[in-house]
Design a protein around this motif. Structure first.
Motif, PDB file in Angstrom:
ATOM      1  N   ILE A  52     -57.313 -37.078 -25.926  1.00 47.03           N
ATOM      2  CA  ILE A  52     -58.455 -36.448 -26.592  1.00 47.03           C
ATOM      3  C   ILE A  52     -57.986 -35.274 -27.437  1.00 47.03           C
ATOM      4  N   ALA A  53     -57.132 -34.417 -26.862  1.00 44.55           N
ATOM      5  CA  ALA A  53     -56.630 -33.260 -27.607  1.00 44.55           C
ATOM      6  C   ALA A  53     -55.824 -33.708 -28.825  1.00 44.55           C
ATOM      7  N   ARG A 284     -59.194 -40.558 -40.094  1.00 44.99           N
ATOM      8  CA  ARG A 284     -60.629 -40.676 -40.385  1.00 44.99           C
ATOM      9  C   ARG A 284     -61.358 -41.414 -39.271  1.00 44.99           C
ATOM     10  N   ALA A 285     -60.682 -42.368 -38.638  1.00 41.65           N
ATOM     11  CA  ALA A 285     -61.303 -43.076 -37.522  1.00 41.65           C
ATOM     12  C   ALA A 285     -61.581 -42.118 -36.369  1.00 41.65           C
ATOM     13  N   TYR A 286     -60.623 -41.242 -36.075  1.00 43.20           N
ATOM     14  CA  TYR A 286     -60.847 -40.242 -35.026  1.00 43.20           C
ATOM     15  C   TYR A 286     -61.975 -39.298 -35.420  1.00 43.20           C
ATOM     16  N   THR A 287     -62.108 -39.003 -36.698  1.00 37.59           N
ATOM     17  CA  THR A 287     -63.180 -38.121 -37.149  1.00 37.59           C
ATOM     18  C   THR A 287     -64.542 -38.758 -36.891  1.00 37.59           C
ATOM     19  N   ILE A 288     -64.648 -40.056 -37.154  1.00 35.38           N
ATOM     20  CA  ILE A 288     -65.885 -40.773 -36.820  1.00 35.38           C
ATOM     21  C   ILE A 288     -66.104 -40.743 -35.311  1.00 35.38           C
ATOM     22  N   VAL A 293     -68.654 -38.750 -30.061  1.00 42.71           N
ATOM     23  CA  VAL A 293     -68.539 -37.876 -28.894  1.00 42.71           C
ATOM     24  C   VAL A 293     -69.704 -36.892 -28.841  1.00 42.71           C
ATOM     25  N   VAL A 294     -70.111 -36.379 -30.010  1.00 39.21           N
ATOM     26  CA  VAL A 294     -71.244 -35.443 -30.056  1.00 39.21           C
ATOM     27  C   VAL A 294     -72.508 -36.125 -29.532  1.00 39.21           C
ATOM     28  N   LEU A 295     -72.740 -37.368 -29.944  1.00 37.78           N
ATOM     29  CA  LEU A 295     -73.907 -38.100 -29.451  1.00 37.78           C
ATOM     30  C   LEU A 295     -73.808 -38.325 -27.943  1.00 37.78           C
ATOM     31  N   ALA A 299     -76.150 -36.878 -24.458  1.00 34.96           N
ATOM     32  CA  ALA A 299     -76.653 -37.604 -23.292  1.00 34.96           C
ATOM     33  C   ALA A 299     -76.117 -36.993 -22.007  1.00 34.96           C
ATOM     34  N   ALA A 300     -74.849 -36.553 -22.040  1.00 29.37           N
ATOM     35  CA  ALA A 300     -74.259 -35.939 -20.840  1.00 29.37           C
ATOM     36  C   ALA A 300     -74.974 -34.647 -20.472  1.00 29.37           C
ATOM     37  N   VAL A 301     -75.388 -33.873 -21.476  1.00 27.20           N
ATOM     38  CA  VAL A 301     -76.110 -32.625 -21.212  1.00 27.20           C
ATOM     39  C   VAL A 301     -77.425 -32.929 -20.502  1.00 27.20           C
TER      40      VAL A 301
END
Length: 315
Positions: A52-53, A284-288, A293-295, A299-301
């Motif tokens: 992830i990092a 760019r794929a990691y950027t997408i 991850v934000v979405l 849900a995790a919150v």
């Protein structure tokens, strides 16, 4: 008693011999447990946190297949925010996720109630039938639905033809590909909701139903007043987890439409795959992926908040 209430927390600890435990004290008392945790922590760090990092760092480079890339700052995020296909896939992903998740909730409740009403022998067979899609491979599910819906060789279009009717273009029309993906994904995963709801319904005390029946409540009112309050926590948990998992869903939609026709059903997961392995632009794929991850974190919150307020939500 009044003297106890007037003392500070430190004074009470000192009086009853309860000292403040430091991290060092905890490690000394539980060193065996920490020793067993270390290998798992190392493996988890190497297989989860480090990728992830590294992926986050890669979003600030122009890395591609076989090329480490150079640092380019926020260029990939600028590309993301000016890319029409990304915004289209982002919007369609939200529709897909919520359409699929809420349909799974509804079918899960119906399936759980059906299982609860059946006798033991019938419950076993019907339970196997209901749960079987969930335990099949998503890729295989996509192929099965393609055999059902494809306009050239699909079972349903041929069935329409037997009656002299023309079937809609389930995988190539203006509207039907969206419906097909949501229906197929709902079919595959609704059993997850059914499993949790069935367990929640079984745990409801029968005395509550008996009391409601004695007060003159019919079947629908008993469902509203007795069953539904006990399904509140399971519903929040299912919503949170299924939302996160449906955001990342790839195999079945990719097998069914591949994001097509054209880019009509391009989910964010499929777009990530195409940018990474077709355009070979990993940065760019990691950027997408960061947007996904934000979405998922949203849900995790919700999930964490639900757990924190669990005692207050029970009725």
């Amino acid at each position: 008693m009044a003297q106890e209430q007037g003392r500070t927390a430190d004074q009470i600890r000192e009086r009853y011999g309860i000292g403040e435990r430091t991290l060092t004290d905890r490690v000394k008392d539980n060193w065996v447990g920490y020793l067993f945790i270390i290998p798992t922590f190392i493996a988890f760090t190497g297989l989860f946190y480090f990728p992830i990092a590294r992926g986050v760092f890669m979003t600030f480079t122009n890395a591609s297949l076989g090329v480490t890339g150079e640092f380019i700052g926020l260029d990939n995020y600028a590309w993301l925010l000016t890319n029409d296909l990304f915004f289209y896939s982002f919007g369609w992903t939200i529709v897909f996720v919520f359409g699929t998740t809420f349909t799974q909730l509804g079918l899960g409740v119906v399936a759980a109630l059906l299982l609860n009403e059946l006798r033991e022998v019938a419950k076993d067979w019907v339970g196997v039938l209901i749960m079987s899609p969930y335990f099949s491979a998503p890729l295989a599910g996509g192929v099965i639905w393609m055999w059902f819906l494809d306009s050239n060789f699909g079972f349903i279009p041929k069935l329409f033809g037997l009656f002299g009717l023309t079937a809609p273009s389930f995988l190539a029309g203006d509207f039907w590909p969206f419906v097909s993906l949501i229906v197929a994904q709902t079919w595959h995963d609704y059993a997850y909701s059914a499993i949790i709801y069935a367990a929640a319904i079984v745990s409801i005390p029968s005395e509550q139903y008996e009391a409601a029946a004695l007060s003159g409540a019919g079947r629908l009112r008993r469902f509203r007043d007795v069953t539904l309050p006990h399904l509140l926590i399971p519903t929040i948990v299912i919503l949170s987890l299924r939302t996160a998992w449906n955001i990342a869903e790839f195999s079945q939609p990719f097998a069914l439409t591949g994001g097509g026709p054209g880019t009509q059903t391009m989910l964010m997961s499929i777009l990530t795959y195409r940018v990474a392995f077709v355009n070979t632009n990993f940065a760019r794929a990691y950027t997408i992926g960061m947007a996904m991850v934000v979405l998922s974190m949203s849900a995790a919150v919700i999930y964490v908040k639900a757990i924190d307020q669990e005692d207050d939500l029970y009725v």
